[in-house]
Design a protein around this motif. Structure first.
Motif, short mmCIF file in Angstrom:
data_model
loop_
_atom_site.label_atom_id
_atom_site.label_comp_id
_atom_site.label_asym_id
_atom_site.label_seq_id
_atom_site.Cartn_x
_atom_site.Cartn_y
_atom_site.Cartn_z
N GLU A 118 9.26 7.41 5.76
CA GLU A 118 9.59 7.71 4.37
C GLU A 118 8.56 8.70 3.86
O GLU A 118 7.35 8.45 3.94
N THR A 127 14.20 4.24 -3.14
CA THR A 127 13.85 3.65 -1.86
C THR A 127 13.15 2.32 -2.10
O THR A 127 12.62 2.07 -3.19
N ARG A 144 8.08 -5.55 9.88
CA ARG A 144 7.20 -4.42 10.18
C ARG A 144 6.14 -4.16 9.11
O ARG A 144 5.19 -3.44 9.37
N CYS A 145 6.28 -4.72 7.91
CA CYS A 145 5.35 -4.39 6.84
C CYS A 145 3.92 -4.68 7.23
O CYS A 145 3.58 -5.81 7.58
N PRO A 146 3.02 -3.67 7.18
CA PRO A 146 1.64 -3.91 7.61
C PRO A 146 0.83 -4.78 6.65
O PRO A 146 -0.23 -5.26 7.01
N ASP A 164 -2.96 -3.29 9.54
CA ASP A 164 -1.68 -3.90 9.82
C ASP A 164 -1.88 -5.38 10.10
O ASP A 164 -2.51 -5.74 11.09
N SER A 201 10.25 1.10 -1.17
CA SER A 201 8.86 1.16 -1.63
C SER A 201 8.79 1.74 -3.03
O SER A 201 7.89 1.39 -3.81
N GLU A 202 9.74 2.59 -3.38
CA GLU A 202 9.75 3.17 -4.72
C GLU A 202 9.98 2.08 -5.76
O GLU A 202 9.40 2.10 -6.84
N ILE A 241 0.82 -1.22 0.00
CA ILE A 241 0.00 0.00 0.00
C ILE A 241 0.85 1.26 0.00
O ILE A 241 0.36 2.37 0.23
N GLN A 242 2.18 1.08 -0.27
CA GLN A 242 3.06 2.25 -0.39
C GLN A 242 3.06 3.10 0.87
O GLN A 242 3.01 4.33 0.79
N CYS A 243 3.11 2.46 2.02
CA CYS A 243 3.11 3.22 3.26
C CYS A 243 4.50 3.70 3.63
O CYS A 243 4.66 4.62 4.41
N GLY A 244 5.54 3.06 3.09
CA GLY A 244 6.91 3.51 3.36
C GLY A 244 7.53 3.00 4.64
O GLY A 244 8.63 3.41 5.00
N THR A 245 6.86 2.09 5.34
CA THR A 245 7.44 1.56 6.58
C THR A 245 8.76 0.85 6.29
O THR A 245 9.71 0.94 7.07
N THR A 296 11.02 1.52 3.96
CA THR A 296 12.08 2.51 3.81
C THR A 296 12.46 3.11 5.15
O THR A 296 13.65 3.27 5.46
N ALA A 297 11.44 3.43 5.95
CA ALA A 297 11.71 4.06 7.24
C ALA A 297 12.52 3.13 8.14
O ALA A 297 13.27 3.59 8.99
N SER A 298 12.38 1.83 7.95
CA SER A 298 13.07 0.87 8.81
C SER A 298 14.41 0.42 8.24
O SER A 298 15.16 -0.27 8.91
N CYS A 299 14.69 0.78 6.98
CA CYS A 299 15.88 0.25 6.31
C CYS A 299 17.13 1.03 6.69
O CYS A 299 17.19 2.24 6.50
N ARG A 352 9.98 10.50 -2.06
CA ARG A 352 10.82 9.30 -2.05
C ARG A 352 12.10 9.49 -1.26
O ARG A 352 13.19 9.20 -1.71
#
Lengths: 291, 188, 666
Positions: free
Chosen positions: C491, B45, B79-81, C406, B47-48, B27-31, B33-36, C496
């Motif tokens: 993010e 990134t 962590r991915c929802p 989630d 998710s990109e 769902i392109q939430c970016g979690t 990337t935020a965790s990487c 991006r």
């Protein structure tokens, strides 16, 4: 007596870079009543990189060992975090993806093997803390660590992606193990953060940065020594500690031991058997207290 | 500007590999990337990458350097929802990249992985020979910088010149299995 | 009279016909014994479909009807009515489920068709032995039980009481109001929640038709629609509510302070306390776990009792109304009602389990409800948004989707969090105009009257919207400006880039989840729950407030997460259903019940204890058991248990059942 098939993996075998891990594992196994029978004629599990190069081949590499292990009928234990993840992933994927299973079965058959998915593969830290238990460990301690401040470093793969052994972000098994040996597990917020893994070879600067963060977090919280459960983590933190110091102009001198070595010290096992001298960063200061 | 009439091809290619099916439900939430830990070093990134793949940008995705910076630390997966097995998806992209010959040249990781896999397939990885070959192959003029590290490791008996070998029967068995694995082509 | 059976196979569009060959099944049915006619048709439940049956009954003199179509739960009442209208007793009808139990669960067409034939055969053989039965009508008790005193329960109670009927409003806590009473302002109009709710709460307290049973719980339920018996446990308050005036003096005297549940633990209350500033009933209550006197009693001590005695030397008298009663015990009462409305609401997801967000570990990471209490003027900080140390935050991050959307916690979307997060942002911009507010979202879900406009307003108010889910909250600084702050890793998917936000406070917009006691309540009321744990409605689109238990309705968040307008709408809908039944005054009882052949009854009484509905009684004079036809639900337990076979289940005789089995296996 508890019986397991033992899978050292390339690093922990007697010719590998983490032979001290394998050696100390066997030494404490004797004390704890763990009968470890090494898997006959085992081959490399493929580790993390193989799946990126030859996906099916990688599953077959792991499946061969699982098929051989299934013949013994015992659960398999490995001290190496990468082997642990690869085997568990192979096990769950063979169940989840029938097309993959068909291809792997075909390949195994070419080697006169078959695998029915009956083997459970567990990490050394798991069987020691779960099957043996902290009370039994405490009972075997002859030289308690007298409050030695130890940073418990799990690394990423032993608790993730989550095969049920410990909490993926806040595990406690190693912390409790250190406590049961008489040591003091220090606060270590980055205890499950990656050390850089195999990228230390191809992207050294990046991996050194991650390693530095770990050393900083451990030392700034008062750790006198760090224990790890993975051969690659130990290499990065120990053998490359000098490189970290060179690059960042720091002066870390944190001894990095395998958790089995720490257990061995507390059980009064000889340093030679535990391979203490294999570490690059000297553990002398720490050991002086316990000689 | 090209008028599109539908391009499912690349998504299906990725989706057919184990762990790759997650590409459809992100769902392109970016979690991720935020965790990487390495997201900042990647050209795109995590998710990109999925967004680009869904837009059919196969070339760009497979030739990017992003997945080669993946540490396989599995933080994203945990962590991915949506439960996307992102690490495995990264491995799938790496595999496709090598298979399609679209490897990005500016990082040494693909070479390292290929060499690593070569030694694994022989039955046992010898650290000394693997490291030697890697440094000489990729960085011959600068590999002298590694000499202090190598020296220390040799001194402390961390690496051996002698390497472990399988039995003859074992080697033959392994070769037979891997040869057979090559024919059905891929883990799809 | 010889049975003459009409068999009708429904195509149900392509639902059945797409898998089962209906024409072949009809052909097969034609060949069966006693079948006078067999047809297949596109939609049997439609008017023309129904007419087919009616015509055949009249012209062919059919005296049994079998329809092979969907589940009896769907259309058995429809076809039974059709038969009745054509002059045929409705119990001479049988349904074969070839949809839910055949075409919808199988893909092999040949095998599915064979199965459908077997199901039809079973129904045909069975219907042969069926007998005409009469239904009974019973009176409906016009009293209603509403379980839950939140806004849903309050609304439903007021609607029913407004029509002049008695309502028992049952509330577990010491005061009604529920979660809405804890809110500050409500979106999108920014009405103060307490201001719009308290008038309704007061109405409830004063309405002569509503019997408010606060601090009470449902422990047992028996009976059936129109005639329920409920056992209510009135928990001990240790206060005589008739005497208590709600003056609050006892609270001032009490020496024990504990965290206040109404303030989510952020504020304090005494062991004897009035639940909230706008409590209804406005009466005190003693918390037995923390009261020194009550705890001391267990050890035989007579401690404290300052609330009762007062402090003489300070000239402070104790309770002048003499309302404190330490000897009070839990009481069980029984009430009789005709209908029940369940409006038990939700609970907030506890984010402690999401380790990486730092709730419970790091200071100044708070949940949505905690934020409501901070901004609320009646809250622990009198409406000032402060950090734990009392200072004002300079930057705040609001994280959406915590525990919702989630797969590791709750897969569903909680529907209201986007809106309440926007509301939080607005309140922050209003109270702390110098502070920077970040709002981290995945999607902005603003579907409602005035909702999208509210979002636009917030954009104008200068909130920093970042499209990305907050991945981690940490206190480990990597740069000097992060020292001493909370760092949120996210993010920014629109550019991006991975961003690190250094903030003073993090607000977690937590999911709405089913209450922990839902399982227990569902068991008492024989309700089902959905996979996500919320109570199951009869039909998700066409019947969202009814349940499969006749006479029990659900409304509000106990059914699924929703906002206040939808909650109130559902409460009114449930009330309307109840009022409809009360106005009808009667309800039809199934004819398929048990009866005892007194000649064969040995008077062993085994059946009496087994009956889950307590529908069997013993006739001392005749020394036989007797079934109360109004209470019997036809479950068949007694029929199976009777050692002499004296009890028979109407419409489920051994003959009928054996015939059905033989038909299926033929």
């Amino acid at each position: 007596m508890k019986y397991y098939t033992y899978f050292p993996g390339c690093s922990c075998s007697s010719e590998g870079g983490a032979r001290a891990y394998g050696g100390s594992m066997r030494a404490i196994a004797k004390v704890l009543g763990l009968e470890l029978k090494e898997l006959d004629d085992w081959s490399c599990c493929g580790s993390t990189p193989s799946g990126s190069v030859d996906e099916l081949g990688a599953f077959c590499l792991a499946a061969r060992d699982l098929a051989l292990a299934e013949k013994t009928g015992l659960d398999m234990v490995t001290p190496c975090s990468a082997c642990y993840v690869i085997f568990n992933r192979t096990n769950s994927y063979l169940k989840q993806y029938p097309r993959l299973k068909a291809k792997v079965d075909e390949a195994l058959a070419a080697g006169d093997l078959k695998y029915d998915g009956l083997i459970k593969v567990r990490h050394a830290l798991d069987i020691i803390t779960t099957d043996i238990g902290y009370d039994a460990i405490r009972a075997k301690v002859t030289k308690p660590l007298a409050g030695l401040k130890v940073a418990p470093y799990y690394g990423c793969q032993v608790v993730r992606p989550g095969f049920g052994f410990d909490h993926p972000e806040n595990p406690q098994s190693l912390d409790k193990l250190i406590a049961s040996l008489g040591g003091e597990p220090t606060r270590f917020p980055l205890k499950t953060h990656c050390c850089g893994g195999s990228l230390i070879i191809s992207e050294e600067a990046l991996a050194l940065d991650l390693t530095r963060k770990l050393l900083e977090s451990a030392t700034s919280n008062g750790a006198e020594c760090l224990v790890t459960v993975c051969p690659l983590c130990q290499t990065n933190l120990d053998a490359y500690q000098n490189r970290v110091n060179q690059k960042f102009k720091t002066s870390y001198k944190l001894p990095v031991l395998f958790f089995t070595q720490l257990m061995g010290i507390a059980f009064g096992i000889g340093e030679k058997e535990l391979g203490i001298k294999n570490s690059i960063v000297s553990a002398e200061k720490v050991l002086l207290k316990y000689r | 500007m090209v008028t599109e009439t539908g391009n499912k091809g690349f998504i299906d290619e990725v989706g057919a590999l184990p762990g790759g099916e997650g590409i459809k439900i992100c769902i392109q939430c970016g979690t991720c990337t935020a965790s990487c830990p390495n997201a900042d070093r990647m050209e795109h990134t995590p998710s990109e990458l999925i967004a680009m793949a869904r837009a059919g940008m196969k070339q760009e995705v497979l030739s990017s350097n992003a997945m080669w910076y993946c540490l396989s630390c599995y933080m994203c997966t945990v962590r991915c929802p949506r439960g996307v097995k992102f690490t495995d998806l990264m491995h799938a992209l790496e595999y496709l990249s090598i298979r399609e010959g679209l490897v990005h040249a500016k990082t040494l990781t693909p070479t390292m992985y290929r060499l690593f896999n070569h030694y694994c397939s022989m039955g046992n990885l010898s650290e000394l020979w693997f490291m030697l070959r890697f440094y000489l192959q990729t960085n011959p003029l600068r590999s002298w910088r590694m000499i202090p590290v190598a020296f220390n490791m040799l001194r402390r008996h961390r690496i051996s010149i002698k390497s472990r070998k399988l039995t003859r029967a074992g080697s033959r068995q392994l070769k037979a299995i891997l040869d057979k694995a090559e024919s059905p082509g891929g883990a799809e | 009279m010889e049975p003459k059976i009409g068999v009708y196979i429904c195509h149900c569009g392509s639902n059945i016909a797409g898998v089962v060959d209906c024409t072949k099944v009809a052909e097969y049915a034609r060949s069966l014994t006693s079948v006078a006619v067999a047809r297949d048709y596109k939609y049997m439940c439609s008017d023309p479909g129904q007419n087919l049956i009616k015509e055949d009954i009249k012209s062919l003199g059919l005296n049994r009807v079998v329809v092979a179509s969907c589940s009896p739960r769907m259309h058995e009442p429809t076809f039974r009515r059709v038969c009745q209208e054509a002059g045929l007793n409705q119990y001479l009808f049988e349904m074969a489920n070839v949809r839910e139990q055949c075409s919808w669960v199988h893909t092999d067409k040949a095998q599915a068709t064979e199965k459908a034939k077997a199901l039809v055969n079973a129904a045909v053989r069975r219907v042969y032995y069926q007998e005409p039965l009469e239904t009974k009508e019973v009176e409906v008790n016009p009293a209603t039980l509403v379980i839950g005193g939140g806004v849903a329960g309050i609304q439903a109670a007021l609607e029913i009481a407004g029509a002049g009927h008695k309502v028992y409003l049952l509330e577990k806590d010491a005061s009604i109001g529920g979660h809405m009473a804890q809110f500050d302002k409500t979106f999108p109009t920014l009405d103060c929640a307490a201001c719009i709710l308290t008038p309704k709460m007061t109405s409830v307290g004063q309405n002569k038709h509503i019997e408010l049973m606060a601090y009470s719980e449902l422990v047992e339920l028996s009976g059936y629609i129109g005639n329920f018996k409920a056992k209510i446990k009135k928990k001990a308050r240790y206060i005589d509510t008739v005497r208590c005036t709600g003056c609050g003096r006892c609270s001032e005297l009490c020496p024990t302070s504990v965290p206040n549940e109404f303030d989510c633990g952020l504020g304090k209350r005494k062991a004897i306390y009035i639940p909230s500033p706008y409590a209804v009933p406005n009466k005190a209550i003693i918390d037995a776990k923390n009261c020194r006197h009550l705890k001391g009693l267990a050890e035989g001590k007579d401690a404290c009792r300052l609330c009762e005695k007062g402090i003489e030397k300070k000239g402070q008298p104790g309770c002048e109304a003499g309302a404190i009663d330490f000897s009070q015990k839990d009481e069980i009462t029984e009430i009789e009602i005709g209908n029940i409305i369940v409006a038990t609401g939700f609970q907030q997801f506890d984010p402690t389990t999401i380790y990486q967000l730092g709730y419970g570990r790091l200071d100044n990471v708070i949940t949505g409800l905690e934020f409501e209490r901070l901004t609320n003027a009646s809250g622990p900080t009198s409406g000032k948004v402060t950090l734990k140390d009392g200072s004002e935050p300079k930057n705040i991050a609001i994280l959406h989707c915590i525990g919702s959307r989630d797969t590791n916690y709750h897969k569903y979307c909680s529907r209201v969090c986007c809106m309440y997060s926007l509301k939080f942002a607005h309140l922050l911009r209003e109270k702390l105009p110098e502070a920077a507010v970040y709002q981290l979202y995945i999607d902005m879900r603003c579907a409602g009257s005035g909702y999208e406009e509210f979002y636009e307003r917030l954009q104008e108010e200068g909130v920093n919207f970042i499209r990305g889910k907050g991945g981690e909250v940490t206190d480990i600084a990597e740069k000097p400006e992060e020292k001493g702050k909370l760092v949120v890793l996210v993010e920014d998917t629109l550019v991006r880039r991975k961003r690190r936000l250094a903030v003073d406070m993090v607000v977690l917009s937590c999911a709405l989840e089913p209450r922990a006691d839902t399982e227990q309540l569902a068991r008492i009321l024989t309700l089902s729950r959905k996979a996500d744990g919320f109570l199951l409605e009869k039909h998700p689109k066409l019947d969202p407030v009814a349940t499969t238990t006749d006479g029990v309705y659900i409304a509000g968040c106990c059914q699924s997460p929703k906002d206040i307008p939808d909650t109130v709408a559902q409460a009114s809908a449930a009330a309307a259903r109840v009022l409809a039944l009360i106005s009808k005054g009667k309800v039809e009882i199934e004819g398929a019940i048990a009866y005892i052949d007194e000649e064969h009854c040995a008077g062993c009484k085994i059946c009496i204890d087994l009956c889950p509905y307590k529908a069997i009684s013993y006739d001392e004079a005749k020394k036989v058991s007797r079934v109360n036809e109004a209470l019997c639900k036809g479950c068949g337990t007694c029929v199976a248990a009777c050692p002499s076979g004296a009890i028979k289940g109407r419409h489920f005789t051994s003959e009928e059942i054996m015939a059905e089995i033989e038909g299926a296996l033929a």
